[in-house]
Design an enzyme around this catalytic site. Structure first.
Site, PDB file in Angstrom:
ATOM      1  CD  GLN A   1      56.217  67.622   5.244  1.00 54.93           C
ATOM      2  OE1 GLN A   1      55.235  67.304   5.310  1.00 54.93           O
ATOM      3  NE2 GLN A   1      57.390  67.378   4.351  1.00 54.93           N
TER       4      GLN A   1
ATOM      5  NE  ARG B   1      46.993  62.525  -6.152  1.00 48.40           N
ATOM      6  CZ  ARG B   1      47.504  62.144  -7.435  1.00 48.40           C
ATOM      7  NH1 ARG B   1      48.542  62.504  -8.101  1.00 48.40           N
ATOM      8  NH2 ARG B   1      47.180  60.837  -7.710  1.00 48.40           N
ATOM      9  CB  CYS B   2      48.368  66.934   0.216  1.00 54.94           C
ATOM     10  SG  CYS B   2      48.444  65.543   1.474  1.00 54.94           S
TER      11      CYS B   2
ATOM     12  CD  GLU C   1      60.544  62.165  -1.511  1.00 55.87           C
ATOM     13  OE1 GLU C   1      59.228  62.556  -2.051  1.00 55.87           O
ATOM     14  OE2 GLU C   1      61.046  62.218  -2.156  1.00 55.87           O
TER      15      GLU C   1
END
Lengths: 161, 768
Positions: B220, B361-362, B727
């Site tokens: 990304q 976690r990402c 988002e």
């Protein structure tokens, strides 16, 4: 360890193709690596996501679950083989573009191939039947809204329910 | 409503579609480099343990195996890693490409096998034997906090990954002391994941003679990928070229290269041969980064009319073993965004993030979204305690047009938001009052119907390193336009929307523009596509560059036509004197003069028809929305059926409404998946149980409700009037759905505060 190999021959998108493969090599990997047809995508390699769907003797199958040797002698159609010969898009492909049925595009070849086969066999599906038919392919971008709309458009403007 | 332009505001069909629909996209797994080797990882099968040894002998003996690399071989010479967003001086988060003395989660990469073919690479990986002496897993976040005997990262001396202390105030204490009602509840969110349909992957190639690294990556953000390669390998950034082709989704997972990608880059440099690694789905679910697992305790003080007078928040996050980026905590963002669409006079927000022996976690689409998940559920819970309808309670507290500009208790300044309007639009679209009547009648017949609302305010993240983006617009010799950007579109349709912006402001035909992105050798620096930034920062750069080139083209045309620039107009790729169509000079003619016929041009006429601009955005630009869902719950099976789903969105001036609605829909389905289907499960021993698509359930077309949209269009203060919105769909859908389910269950006296709200969970709650 001695590696066994086998000769396979099949017609892919109308062109006779041959390859020498290990018996364990999947049809998906053979299409991608031996025949250079990278439109067939691998999203899970365990038969759930449907991104690798191709037509083998007309039937929509998951190319990650079939060995190339099983497709020996078959007629295979991939996403690259759906558009008209002169260029442009097929009716299903046009509907996907018109209805924003794709975002990242990774799952798209599987949806397009699956839907092409389904509409060939079921020209007048209901909305619920279309949703059911599409439920064998996973998409993470579109929320399926554009895909369902594209399927309806390609099916001839059938109304949902 | 803003009047749409020739291109901006139109649902232009996408430029990227024809290649993607016909199988001619170019994703990273389609890249083949001569001499390329294939990598596979050997991973830990135990959650926590001491790595006593790794036997690689049998694997090395397999024909075709070029190398088997463990930490001992791979790590020497590597430098510390940090993400630009976190900064070099952020508290050191644990990082190592491969496990060395111990393993810290199931899936922890232990060795990298590099082989002639992928099939043999997997054979070889199976031959590597890791000798692991198990240690107790660290799984429970609360228990892990006080545990000093069992540490995920012994070198840190604690399982506490990060802490945000509460900042109370006398006003807050007074609000609670004088409240008519104080409601407190803890909300739990379970672990789920990004799951892009294309897994992670890269091809890395080291040129030992030129000392140059080339990486084709599913990313990304090619520049961030390059920066991290530069830091870890100690290479100058211009010696590294990162190229992204088409990328099959990311949702946050591909914002930063993680351990495996860095290991592959290190391996290619060490071996001097190109190496490809394509993550398989099992690896992606096991170790590609997880998200969302946290709990939040919210206390609300309210007066007797239901007005919020103060809120206290405590958050506890499970960040796994190796989070990305930084320590994986989202608390800083959450603390700023928590007040959201409401007037909350006083706030304190405390948080702790905890390491566990699970996958790290990402980032995932709205990483801080627990603030909205908890806040919106709390509003419904408070409404129930007050005996008030949740719509009415929101009406009493929501920020209205008259309140603007509004500064929240966390210091965010809203100027152009419209939460009250989206609340009313969503209520109207879903037929709120009529549904309440239907619900009452159906309850009499024993049907469990429910309606849920969720409001949110979504920040476009353009602070710090995320604050600028660049665009080059070049008139080519044939009069066509190259648009070269630092974006990393991977499904967001920027190839189309950025071209719309340029065509609108340059005055050219849309079909004349070719969009180029994703090659650090050629494109302006970009901070990556994520954080709902593109409509704000990238579009700002595209617009600014287009206007600058337009001015230059007009100056050139004015010189040729011997006219004043102010008398000229640009339309359809031509410049002419206003009111005199016959005078129009096509862009092709002007480009020919500038590139080839410049000897005939008057002195001072510009010949450089290429402009690069960087746009600097304000730190935050806020969009807002209201989600409304109606559901029916089957009391026997626990099945939740979504009857209707409405989103009222205000993202300012929409560049392409079709694309906006596509972004909303994708986010909403991810939220629905999270609440009802998706659950990354670890058993009590720390073993992951859901590492295939047979166990980790994504929603399909059969589960997708028809999503209905309403739009409120309040222009932002930015040139162009846009706001980011990528988002929000995934942020507001979980609480809207949770509220609808709880509303349906209300007659039974049940209020669920834990996700997922699966049939099993609902049946368990219904069973006394």
């Amino acid at each position: 360890m001695e590696t066994q190999v086998a000769q396979v021959a099949m017609t892919v998108n109308g062109t006779p193709r041959r390859a020498t493969v290990e018996p364990r090599k999947t049809l998906a990997d053979t299409l991608r690596e031996d025949f250079g047809l990278t439109g067939t995508h691998l999203g899970c390699e365990h038969g759930v996501c449907g991104a690798c769907t191709v037509l083998v003797d007309g039937a929509a199958i998951r190319a990650c679950l079939m060995f190339a040797v099983q497709a020996d002698g078959s007629e295979v159609v991939t996403v690259e083989g759906l558009a008209p010969a002169g260029g442009g898009l097929s009716a299903v492909q046009r509907a996907f573009r018109e209805e924003h049925g794709l975002q990242c595009g990774f799952c798209t070849p599987g949806f397009v191939v699956s839907l092409t086969a389904y509409l060939r066999d079921h020209p007048m599906p209901s909305g619920a039947e279309l949703r059911d038919a599409l439920s064998g392919n996973l998409c993470r971008c579109t929320g399926y809204q554009g895909i369902i709309a594209a399927a309806r458009r390609a099916a001839g403007g059938m109304e949902d329910q | 409503m803003t009047v749409a332009g020739r291109y901006v505001g139109q649902s232009v069909r996408r430029q990227e579609d024809p290649r993607l629909l016909t199988g001619h996209g170019r994703y990273v797994d389609d890249i083949v480099v001569p001499g390329m080797l294939h990598a596979a990882f050997v991973r830990s099968s135990v959650p926590h343990g001491l790595l006593r040894g790794v036997d690689t002998e049998a694997a090395r003996a397999l024909p075709g195996v070029a190398a088997v690399l463990t930490a001992a071989e791979l790590h020497p010479g590597l430098h510390p890693m940090w993400q630009t967003m976190m900064g070099q001086d952020a508290p050191a988060a644990p990082f190592r490409p491969l496990a060395d003395a111990d393993v810290r989660y199931v899936g922890d990469p232990i060795a990298l096998v590099v082989v002639e073919s992928r099939y043999i690479a997997e054979d070889a990986a199976e031959l590597v034997v890791a000798d692991i002496e198990p240690l107790p897993p660290v799984l429970d976040t609360s228990a892990a906090l006080g545990d000093t005997a069992s540490l995920v990262h012994p070198e840190l001396g604690s399982n506490l990954a990060g802490e945000l202390p509460a900042a109370g105030s006398p006003e807050l204490d007074a609000a609670f002391a004088s409240a008519a009602l104080v409601a407190t509840e803890t909300f739990h969110q379970h672990r789920y994941a990004c799951v892009p349909m294309e897994t992670r992957g890269l091809v890395a190639q080291w040129d030992p003679a030129g000392e140059q690294l080339t990486v084709w990556a599913a990313t990304q953000g090619p520049h961030e990928f390059r920066a991290i390669c530069g830091r870890v390998l100690g290479l100058p950034e211009p010696r590294i070229r990162v190229i992204m082709g088409d990328v099959g989704g990311g949702f946050g997972q591909k914002m930063f290269p993680m351990r495996e990608e860095i290991a592959v880059v290190a391996a290619t440099r060490q071996l001097g041969r190109p190496v490809k690694w394509i993550e398989d789905r099992n690896e992606n679910l096991l170790g590609g980064g997880h998200a969302r697992e946290e709990q939040m305790t919210v206390s609300v003080a309210a007066d007797d009319a239901g007005h919020f007078t103060g809120v206290r928040v405590e958050q506890l996050e499970n960040v796994g073993a190796y989070p990305f980026p930084g320590n994986g905590s989202t608390a800083m963002a959450g603390s700023m965004i928590f007040p959201g669409p409401y007037r909350i006079p006083a706030l304190s927000y405390a948080a702790r993030a905890v390491y566990t022996t699970t996958c790290g976690r990402c980032a995932y689409r709205g990483p801080w979204m627990m603030e909205t998940v908890a806040r919106e559920q709390m509003v419904d819970l408070l409404a129930r305690r007050l005996g008030m309808d949740p719509l009415e309670l929101r009406r009493r507290n929501v920020i209205t047009a008259e309140d603007l500009p509004f500064t929240t208790a966390s210091g965010m300044v809203y100027e152009t938001v419209s939460p009250a309007q989206t609340l009313e639009q969503a209520a109207e679209l879903i037929g709120y009052d009529a549904f309440r009547r239907e619900q009452a009648a159906e309850r009499e017949r024993g049907r469990l119907l429910g309606i849920g609302l969720a409001l949110y305010i979504e920040p476009s993240q353009s602070f710090g390193p995320l604050g600028t983006d660049g665009a080059t617009v070049r008139l080519e010799p044939d009069g066509r336009v190259a648009l070269v950007m630092g974006t990393a579109s991977h499904g967001q349709s920027l190839e189309t929307t950025m071209a719309q912006v340029v065509a609108e402001h340059l005055g050219c035909d849309l079909g004349d523009i070719t969009f180029v992105q994703g090659d650090t050798a050629y494109v302006p620096y970009g901070a990556g596509t994520g954080g709902s930034r593109s409509a704000v920062v990238a579009a700002g750069a595209a617009r600014q560059a287009a206007l600058a080139l337009r001015e230059r083209i007009v100056t050139l045309a004015a010189a040729v036509l011997e006219a004043a620039p102010s008398d000229l107009e640009v339309a359809s790729s031509a410049v002419g004197v206003r009111g005199d169509p016959a005078s129009a000079l096509p862009f092709a003619k002007l480009a020919g003069l500038a590139y080839f016929g410049h000897a005939a041009l008057p002195e001072g006429a510009p010949v450089a028809l290429e402009v690069t601009e960087r746009f600097k955005a304000p730190p935050f630009t806020f969009s807002n929305a209201c989600h409304a869902a109606t559901v029916e719950v089957d009391a026997t099976t626990g099945q939740v059926s979504i009857l209707r789903y409405v989103v009222s969105e205000d993202c300012g001036v929409m560049i392409n409404p079709m694309v906006v609605e596509g972004q909303i829909a994708g986010g909403v389905l991810q939220g629905i998946g999270g609440v009802l289907y998706e659950h990354m499960v670890y058993d009590g021993d720390g073993n992951p149980l859901t590492t295939t698509f047979l166990d980790y359930l994504l929603p399909t077309a059969a589960e997708a409700p028809a999503i209905e949209y309403g739009h409120v269009e309040t222009a932002s203060r930015l040139p162009g009037g846009a706001k980011g919105m990528g988002e929000g769909g995934a942020i507001a859908s979980p609480p809207a759905l949770a509220n609808a389910i709880n509303d349906a269950l209300a007659p039974l006296g049940i209020h669920l505060t834990r996700q997922p709200m699966s049939p099993a969970a609902i049946v368990a709650a219904l069973t006394p």
